[in-house]
Design an enzyme around this catalytic site. Structure first.
Site, PDB file in Angstrom:
ATOM      1  N   SER A 102       0.822  -1.211   0.000  1.00 50.19           N
ATOM      2  CA  SER A 102       0.000   0.000   0.000  1.00 50.19           C
ATOM      3  C   SER A 102       0.859   1.265   0.000  1.00 50.19           C
ATOM      4  O   SER A 102       1.628   1.503  -0.903  1.00 50.19           O
ATOM      5  CB  SER A 102      -0.955  -0.038   1.199  1.00 50.19           C
ATOM      6  OG  SER A 102      -1.914   0.985   1.137  1.00 50.19           O
ATOM      7  N   ASP A 244      -2.422   6.259  -3.419  1.00 50.07           N
ATOM      8  CA  ASP A 244      -1.264   5.609  -2.808  1.00 50.07           C
ATOM      9  C   ASP A 244      -0.791   4.485  -3.722  1.00 50.07           C
ATOM     10  O   ASP A 244      -1.305   4.307  -4.829  1.00 50.07           O
ATOM     11  CB  ASP A 244      -1.592   5.095  -1.403  1.00 50.07           C
ATOM     12  CG  ASP A 244      -2.689   4.037  -1.400  1.00 50.07           C
ATOM     13  OD1 ASP A 244      -3.426   3.935  -2.400  1.00 50.07           O
ATOM     14  OD2 ASP A 244      -2.816   3.310  -0.396  1.00 50.07           O
ATOM     15  N   ASP A 246      -1.079   1.304  -3.986  1.00 49.58           N
ATOM     16  CA  ASP A 246      -1.953   0.259  -4.510  1.00 49.58           C
ATOM     17  C   ASP A 246      -3.323   0.789  -4.919  1.00 49.58           C
ATOM     18  O   ASP A 246      -4.211   0.024  -5.280  1.00 49.58           O
ATOM     19  CB  ASP A 246      -2.107  -0.890  -3.515  1.00 49.58           C
ATOM     20  CG  ASP A 246      -2.926  -0.520  -2.286  1.00 49.58           C
ATOM     21  OD1 ASP A 246      -2.947   0.678  -1.923  1.00 49.58           O
ATOM     22  OD2 ASP A 246      -3.544  -1.418  -1.688  1.00 49.58           O
ATOM     23  N   ASP A 248      -5.932   2.223  -3.409  1.00 46.88           N
ATOM     24  CA  ASP A 248      -7.189   2.147  -2.655  1.00 46.88           C
ATOM     25  C   ASP A 248      -7.416   3.377  -1.775  1.00 46.88           C
ATOM     26  O   ASP A 248      -8.407   3.464  -1.054  1.00 46.88           O
ATOM     27  CB  ASP A 248      -7.257   0.874  -1.806  1.00 46.88           C
ATOM     28  CG  ASP A 248      -6.190   0.791  -0.718  1.00 46.88           C
ATOM     29  OD1 ASP A 248      -5.346   1.707  -0.628  1.00 46.88           O
ATOM     30  OD2 ASP A 248      -6.189  -0.200   0.031  1.00 46.88           O
TER      31      ASP A 248
END
Length: 450
Positions: A102, A244, A246, A248
């Site tokens: 993340s 960010d 990833d 999400d």
């Protein structure tokens, strides 16, 4: 064995336990075993990753483990976490596995798992996976010959997800005439996000879209929006959107270059949804980390609130329990359950831009629905995590701070569920008092946790 799964999957330094190739192979085997319990002739698990260099190593190990249990692998390549959740459901896979840490720095990596329905794997199945690894019960299960799984590279997965995201934006609306800046954090959204917003008609300036395996989240993205703020001001953009690593999480910037939090997105979209009759059960779910000002804004808007533990999985649980379609975290995880099963930075950005179109007002004016209380959050790196309630000096300091704040603020201290970190948050009537008390408490945490 110490519990591997935190609030957002398994995470750690790549090539150090538990983020080793050996452990990834075991996680793949155990996940495949759990998935094979579903009534299905042939089983498959989708695997996607962000842009970290260690993703290749972990992807190969997971693939080997899954195939060794007689389950096929659908290789998606670089794709955002919500994109993998969508493809898992779309392709009717038994599970989806995300290789990502993340917003963490590139040397970290992680594994999180989605169920076949596109929701994050429930705790009971995570516990089963851990137990299978710890007990070694799957070591002697070895399919042979034609029963061994195969791996397939899935072409066109990104295209499917692009169409899915575009369909969350009203069909009678476009982004034509709107200038936006996207910060893709050199992460999983670096190709998908610019395509989506451009195809909807926006004039897009995309930054940090050149991943090299080591620059993900490096002074960019949702954690570091400074460059985004500067580019919004330089280009005269209507808004800036930072994701960010990833994809999400979303942090937005208004046309003046002012940073907006997840609380702003929830309040702005909650207001629009209420006016449009879309806010199911007149409810928005947030966490204990949301600002005092956010809850005050919901009260003025006559919108009900739900307050969950920190972690988007706990936000989602409360949303499902109470029948809400909108919820999220101050950090930028925002869930539009009417569109997706998990937090999605791109979808959140699209809904925010829809609010600009709907109200026909600049983002800075929409953000006035929420007045933030002075807040200070200090992230303290820790070597170990003793029970906070068991640290007498810390508890004494908390009582001292709370006595000074009275009913004008609050103190919240908690360990991160994904990093070796303790988060110290203080809200108060003035920034001076808030900063002073937060620094005092952070110093105590530092001394108490080594």
């Amino acid at each position: 064995m110490e519990r591997m799964f935190g609030t957002d999957g398994i995470r750690g330094i790549a090539n150090v336990h538990p983020m080793t190739a050996e452990m990834a192979l075991e996680i793949g085997r155990a996940t495949a075993y759990v998935c094979k319990k579903h009534a299905k002739q042939r089983h498959a698990i989708a695997i996607g990753k962000d842009t970290r260099v260690s993703g290749y190593m972990l992807e190969s190990a997971l693939t080997a483990g899954i195939c060794s249990m007689g389950v096929d692998v659908l290789l998606l390549g670089p794709m955002s976490t919500p994109g993998i959740a969508f493809i898992t459901r779309s392709m009717r896979a038994d599970a989806g596995m995300v290789i990502s840490a993340s917003h963490n720095p590139y040397q970290d990596n992680g594994i999180k798992i989605f169920s076949r329905s596109g929701f994050k794997l429930p705790d009971v199945e995570e516990d089963e996976i851990e137990d299978l690894i710890a007990s070694g019960r799957i070591k002697d299960i070895r399919p042979t010959a034609s029963e061994i799984g195969k791996a397939y590279r899935i072409e066109g997965a990104s295209g499917r997800y692009i169409v899915f995201c575009k369909n969350t934006f009203p069909e009678d609306q476009t982004l034509e005439g709107m200038k936006i800046v996207l910060d893709c954090a050199n992460g999983a959204t670096y190709k998908i996000a610019p395509a989506i917003f451009t195809e909807l008609g926006a004039e897009v300036t995309a930054i940090h879209c050149n991943p090299n395996g080591a620059n993900i989240n490096d002074r960019c993205g949702s954690q570091h929006p400074e460059t985004l703020i500067a580019r919004v001001r330089e280009t005269g953009a209507d808004a800036g959107l930072a994701f960010d690593g990833d994809g999400d999480r979303l942090i937005a910037v208004d046309e003046r270059g002012e940073r907006l939090t997840g609380d702003h997105v929830l309040a702005i979209c909650g207001k629009m949804y209420k006016e449009l009759g879309l806010l199911k059960n007149n409810l928005v779910v947030a966490t204990v980390m949301s600002n005092f000002g956010f809850f005050s804004a919901l009260k003025k808007l006559n919108i009900g609130e739900g307050v969950s533990r920190v972690g988007d999985r706990y936000v989602l649980e409360m949303m499902q329990e109470r029948g809400a379609i909108l919820g999220g975290e101050e950090s930028g995880h925002v869930i539009f359950l009417n569109h997706h099963t998990t937090g999605d930075g791109i979808i959140a950005g699209l809904q925010l831009l829809w609010a600009i179109r709907y109200h026909r007002r600049p983002l800075s004016e929409l953000a006035r629905v929420l007045t933030l209380s002075p807040q200070k959050i200090i992230n303290v790196n820790v070597k170990h995590k003793p029970t906070l309630e068991g640290i007498p000096e810390l508890q004494k300091s908390i009582r001292t701070a709370e006595a000074e704040l009275g009913d004008r603020g609050r103190v919240l201290i908690r360990y991160s569920g994904t990093q070796s970190m303790c988060r110290v948050m203080v809200e108060g009537p003035t920034q001076e008092m808030t900063d002073r008390l937060a620094l005092m408490l952070a110093d105590v945490v530092t001394k108490s946790t080594g």
